[in-house]
Design an enzyme around this catalytic site. Structure first.
Site, PDB file in Angstrom:
ATOM      1  CG  HIS A 124      -1.962  -1.085   1.120  1.00 27.78           C
ATOM      2  ND1 HIS A 124      -2.179  -1.995   2.112  1.00 27.78           N
ATOM      3  CD2 HIS A 124      -2.794  -1.421   0.110  1.00 27.78           C
ATOM      4  CE1 HIS A 124      -3.114  -2.854   1.722  1.00 27.78           C
ATOM      5  NE2 HIS A 124      -3.501  -2.521   0.514  1.00 27.78           N
ATOM      6  CG  HIS A 177      -7.146  -7.861   6.491  1.00 28.32           C
ATOM      7  ND1 HIS A 177      -6.169  -8.693   5.979  1.00 28.32           N
ATOM      8  CD2 HIS A 177      -6.559  -6.650   6.652  1.00 28.32           C
ATOM      9  CE1 HIS A 177      -5.047  -8.012   5.863  1.00 28.32           C
ATOM     10  NE2 HIS A 177      -5.256  -6.764   6.265  1.00 28.32           N
ATOM     11  CB  THR A 191      -0.361 -11.088  11.519  1.00 28.61           C
ATOM     12  OG1 THR A 191      -0.810 -10.413  10.350  1.00 28.61           O
ATOM     13  CG2 THR A 191      -0.164 -12.552  11.249  1.00 28.61           C
ATOM     14  CB  SER A 243       3.444   0.071   2.804  1.00 26.98           C
ATOM     15  OG  SER A 243       2.537  -0.743   3.461  1.00 26.98           O
ATOM     16  CB  SER A 248      -0.744   3.778   4.844  1.00 29.93           C
ATOM     17  OG  SER A 248      -0.104   3.286   5.990  1.00 29.93           O
ATOM     18  CB  SER A 249      -4.830   1.854   8.660  1.00 32.22           C
ATOM     19  OG  SER A 249      -4.205   0.624   8.781  1.00 32.22           O
ATOM     20  CD  GLU A 287      -3.290 -11.903   8.538  1.00 34.85           C
ATOM     21  OE1 GLU A 287      -2.764 -10.783   8.386  1.00 34.85           O
ATOM     22  OE2 GLU A 287      -3.310 -12.498   9.631  1.00 34.85           O
ATOM     23  CB  CYS A 347       3.967 -12.656   5.878  1.00 41.29           C
ATOM     24  SG  CYS A 347       4.954 -12.446   7.364  1.00 41.29           S
TER      25      CYS A 347
HETATM   26 FE1  F3S Z   1       4.249 -10.359   8.133  1.00 46.09          FE
HETATM   27 FE2  F3S Z   1       3.982  -8.962  10.306  1.00 46.09          FE
HETATM   28 FE3  F3S Z   1       4.540  -7.760   8.075  1.00 46.09          FE
HETATM   29  S1  F3S Z   1       2.719 -10.642   9.651  1.00 46.09           S
HETATM   30  S2  F3S Z   1       3.595  -8.995   6.503  1.00 46.09           S
HETATM   31  S3  F3S Z   1       5.863  -9.227   9.144  1.00 46.09           S
HETATM   32  S4  F3S Z   1       3.188  -6.989   9.662  1.00 46.09           S
END
Ligand code: F3S
Length: 285
Positions: free
Chosen positions: A40, A123, A161, A262, A218-219, A125, A95
């Site tokens: 992002h 989300h 996560t 990001s 970006s949050s 994920e 990830c």
């Molecule tokens: Fe992985 Fe944590 Fe980044 S789950 S994608 S290292 S915020």
């Protein structure tokens, strides 16, 4: 003018790994597509686009001969299988912290147990994780949603996560009212977000002005902004070095710099370079 960086800033491990995987495929001459936007951050997306990387959003957009990258959030096993049947190569940049949640969910489902994941059901994920425990998984945002769950069988409770630890533990506690069996609670929160916020707070305490480099939408950058503002009123969220107003730095001796998860390093370096130039100019005046 001293420039101080936060102890933790910028790309988290998972995002950095995903970008490196894309770079590697490009260097091997592959036509790279990402399934959804890889990251992002507009500037990084533009840089990747200039190298030919395009994001696709639908399975039917995959063309023969293309390499498709699964981004750090991961996808359902069904989507992964479809991508594999259509693309020449699939690079799984999920990830490893997300892969762990997927595996835990799959293992519990194989044992015919229920899985409750604490997180945002919309989300990507979470959509991916749910796909690993079909007919066995529920996603709840917090403890207030627990009463709507059915009676649970030997539940496993895991987390998205990036959620807050307090939300996770409160929800896990509430889930105990939904079963007669033992509840297995595994905290799968990744510390990257919290580490960046703690480091930003520490930084903001010792400087007179803070620049947070990150997307305006970006949050996690917005959260860094809120955290820093509590300690340092003069905090700015900027996307590029062009947004720095030299007048804000007049008379400032210590500048703090941090960046959202990001934000690529090259963008951070540009900001630092610009701050150094402004510092030198102000000294000469
Ligand atoms: Fe992985 Fe944590 Fe980044 S789950 S994608 S290292 S915020």
């Amino acid at each position: 003018m001293e420039i101080i960086l936060a102890k933790e800033y910028g790309f988290c491990f998972g995002v950095e790994r995903a970008v490196e995987m894309v770079e590697k495929a490009l260097s091997e001459g592959e036509t790279v597509r990402t399934f959804g936007p890889l990251i992002h951050n507009q500037q990084e997306i533009k840089r990747l686009e200039s190298k030919g990387v395009k994001a696709i959003n639908e399975l039917n957009e995959v063309q023969e001969g293309e390499t498709v990258v699964i981004r750090a959030h991961g996808v359902t096993p069904q989507i992964e299988a479809e991508l594999k049947s259509k693309a020449s190569r699939v690079i799984d940049a999920t990830c490893p912290f997300v892969t762990r949640v997927q595996r835990l969910a799959a293992r519990a489902a194989a044992q015919d147990r229920h899985v409750v994941v604490v997180g945002n059901p919309e989300h990507p994920e979470m959509i991916g994780v749910k796909g690993y425990a079909p007919n066995h998984a529920f996603i709840v945002r917090d403890a207030s949603e627990v009463p709507s769950l059915p009676k649970l069988k030997k539940p496993l409770v895991v987390s998205q996560t990036t959620i807050k630890a307090q939300t996770f533990f409160e929800t896990a506690e509430a889930i105990k009212t939904k079963t007669d069996d033992e509840v297995e609670v595994i905290n799968t929160i990744c510390s990257a977000t919290r580490d960046r916020q703690d480091a930003a707070r520490e930084l903001a305490e010792k400087v007179e002005i803070v620049y947070i480099i990150g997307g305006k939408h970006s949050s996690n950058s917005q959260k860094l902004l809120a955290v820093c503002k509590e300690k340092c009123e003069k905090t700015f969220l900027i996307e590029t070095e062009e947004e720095i107003n030299p007048e804000d730095l007049r008379g400032v001796r210590r500048v703090g710099v941090t960046a959202g998860a990001s934000t690529p390093n090259w963008l951070i370096e540009k900001v630092i370079q610009r701050l150094k130039e402004i510092g030198e100019q102000l000294e000469k005046q």
